[in-house]
Write an enzyme that holds these catalytic residues in place. Structure first.
Site, PDB file in Angstrom:
ATOM      1  N   LYS A 158       0.855  -1.187   0.000  1.00 49.39           N
ATOM      2  CA  LYS A 158       0.000   0.000   0.000  1.00 49.39           C
ATOM      3  C   LYS A 158       0.885   1.229   0.000  1.00 49.39           C
ATOM      4  CE  LYS A 158      -4.565   0.787   0.350  1.00 49.39           C
ATOM      5  NZ  LYS A 158      -5.644  -0.056  -0.180  1.00 49.39           N
TER       6      LYS A 158
ATOM      7  N   GLY B 171     -21.369   5.911   4.471  1.00 49.37           N
ATOM      8  CA  GLY B 171     -20.443   6.279   3.396  1.00 49.37           C
ATOM      9  C   GLY B 171     -21.010   5.857   2.059  1.00 49.37           C
ATOM     10  N   VAL B 172     -21.534   6.822   1.295  1.00 47.29           N
ATOM     11  CA  VAL B 172     -22.157   6.492   0.007  1.00 47.29           C
ATOM     12  C   VAL B 172     -21.427   7.216  -1.131  1.00 47.29           C
ATOM     13  CG1 VAL B 172     -24.427   5.798   0.812  1.00 47.29           C
ATOM     14  CG2 VAL B 172     -23.959   8.225   0.530  1.00 47.29           C
ATOM     15  N   GLY B 173     -20.099   7.177  -1.058  1.00 54.72           N
ATOM     16  CA  GLY B 173     -19.275   7.777  -2.096  1.00 54.72           C
ATOM     17  C   GLY B 173     -18.968   6.786  -3.191  1.00 54.72           C
ATOM     18  N   LYS B 174     -17.674   6.607  -3.493  1.00 54.38           N
ATOM     19  CA  LYS B 174     -17.232   5.818  -4.640  1.00 54.38           C
ATOM     20  C   LYS B 174     -17.830   4.409  -4.658  1.00 54.38           C
ATOM     21  CE  LYS B 174     -12.763   5.983  -5.537  1.00 54.38           C
ATOM     22  NZ  LYS B 174     -11.299   6.227  -5.438  1.00 54.38           N
ATOM     23  N   VAL B 175     -17.787   3.710  -3.529  1.00 54.57           N
ATOM     24  CA  VAL B 175     -18.289   2.336  -3.447  1.00 54.57           C
ATOM     25  C   VAL B 175     -19.727   2.296  -2.933  1.00 54.57           C
ATOM     26  CG1 VAL B 175     -17.978   0.084  -2.345  1.00 54.57           C
ATOM     27  CG2 VAL B 175     -15.985   1.376  -3.125  1.00 54.57           C
ATOM     28  N   GLY B 176     -19.997   3.074  -1.894  1.00 58.04           N
ATOM     29  CA  GLY B 176     -21.275   2.999  -1.215  1.00 58.04           C
ATOM     30  C   GLY B 176     -22.486   3.225  -2.087  1.00 58.04           C
ATOM     31  N   HIS B 177     -22.388   4.149  -3.053  1.00 60.96           N
ATOM     32  CA  HIS B 177     -23.586   4.426  -3.866  1.00 60.96           C
ATOM     33  C   HIS B 177     -23.887   3.273  -4.818  1.00 60.96           C
ATOM     34  CE1 HIS B 177     -20.842   5.818  -7.112  1.00 60.96           C
ATOM     35  NE2 HIS B 177     -21.878   5.666  -7.908  1.00 60.96           N
TER      36      HIS B 177
END
Length: 364
Positions: free
Chosen positions: A91, A191-197
């Site tokens: 990482k 969290g509904v950003g890149k993955v969440g939505h």
């Protein structure tokens, strides 16, 4: 310096002496002209070149950035092993606010740092970095994935990350309730950003009731507007974990969501989400088990994205990746079965399976 829980961290002790260490290599990168300060941590190359994303984040200190890189790299070793990939774990973190300091020059300098490792580390997107950024990094480094289709890449890996988490939820439902459908289940997504939505869309398609929250009001509004009447929102994560009748809690933001404060008040019967390093410290998995809460290990269910970017190295095929990501359903069931057989929490069972694969690759 501190970790995600605010506890003191001695980075060198972590690296050389603790169970959380054992990393093969840690590289500090700096380019004063562009302002780049980055840490690349390679935990293991037992299964192949280390693969993991680049996080761009305004850490409170350089020590906190190193500690995060160590934790995330170790997690990638386990994630890649459980996903059946021929990759070890690594990482990178870039220190700073991407909204302020991210420039083409900085990304190119970062690409040169990754390239200097000669293929021991393959990078991709993570929090604060995007497909367009990887296109820039790739101009200086051929060991870059998560690029745009126009530049020979697979595009946004969040699509299959969300799909894999959804498969983990289905497996959790199968294990706990005897049916893989989420129809009628109340699911809270933090969290509904890149993955969440994307995850919200899978849940709605399967008939779930969805409750969301996010630190960004505009992100919440976008999801509410897109799915008018189908999604409800609460003020924050503290409210979400206390929602009455919650069946599944999906942490999809930053790590440390499951801690000494949140676990005792969590109303959900299942935790299954996309965030990395959800367990704030060792022992939280036992606290969840003691409360009868089924935990689907984060690095197992969120592996859809890394499956996608790994495939990019061999000529990307979305359908092939989706089939492999669908296997997260069976992998999650295998972990639950191993946990029951060994009398241990699912997180410990997943670790045992991953460690066995890495040990076999090392020949011992």
């Amino acid at each position: 310096m501190t970790d995600v829980t605010g506890a003191p961290v001695d980075v060198l002790h972590t690296l050389f002496h603790s169970e959380q260490g054992g990393h093969e290599q840690v590289v500090l990168c700096q380019d004063r002209a562009s302002g780049l300060k980055a840490v690349i941590a390679i935990h293991s190359t037992a299964l192949g070149p280390a693969l993991g994303g680049t996080r761009f984040y305004p850490y409170a200190s350089e020590g906190a950035a190193v500690a995060d890189a160590l934790n995330l790299a170790r997690g990638m070793s386990y994630k890649n092993a459980m996903a059946g990939l021929d990759h070890g774990g690594g990482k990178a973190v870039i220190i700073g606010d991407p909204g302020v300091i991210k420039t083409e020059e900085l990304l190119l300098a970062y690409g040169r740092c990754v390239a200097s490792l000669g293929g021991r580390y393959v990078t991709a997107c993570d929090v604060g970095t995007y497909v367009a950024d990887m296109d820039v990094v790739a101009r200086e480094c051929r060991w870059t994935t998560g690029r745009s289709p126009e530049n020979g890449g697979a595009g946004d890996s969040s699509v299959l990350t969300a799909f894999g988490v959804f498969q983990g939820m289905r497996a959790s439902a199968q294990h706990l309730w005897g049916d893989p459908t989420l129809r009628g289940r109340k699911v809270g997504v933090a969290g509904v950003g890149k993955v969440g939505h994307h995850l919200v869309e899978h849940l709605l398609s399967d008939g779930a009731q969805v409750v969301i929250t996010d630190v960004r009001e505009d992100t919440v509004r976008h999801v509410i507007d897109k799915h008018a009447g189908q999604v409800t929102a609460v003020a924050d994560t503290e409210a979400l974990i206390r929602v009455e009748g919650l069946d599944i809690y999906a942490p999809c933001a930053l790590g440390g969501a499951l801690n000494d404060a949140s676990v005792p008040v969590l109303t959900a019967k299942v935790v299954c989400g996309a965030a990395n390093n959800q367990l704030a410290h060792p022992g939280v998995e036992k606290d969840l088990a003691d409360r009868g809460i089924l935990y689907a290990p984060d690095y197992v269910v969120n592996a859809g994205g890394v499956i996608q970017v790994a495939d990019e190295l061999h000529g990307f095929d979305f359908d092939r990746c989706k089939v492999k990501a669908a296997g997260i359903f069976d992998t999650t069931l295998t972990i639950f079965a191993r946990a029951n057989d060994d009398g241990i929490p699912p997180a410990a069972a997943a670790d045992r399976i991953a460690e066995q694969r890495m040990a076999e690759a090392r020949g011992h």
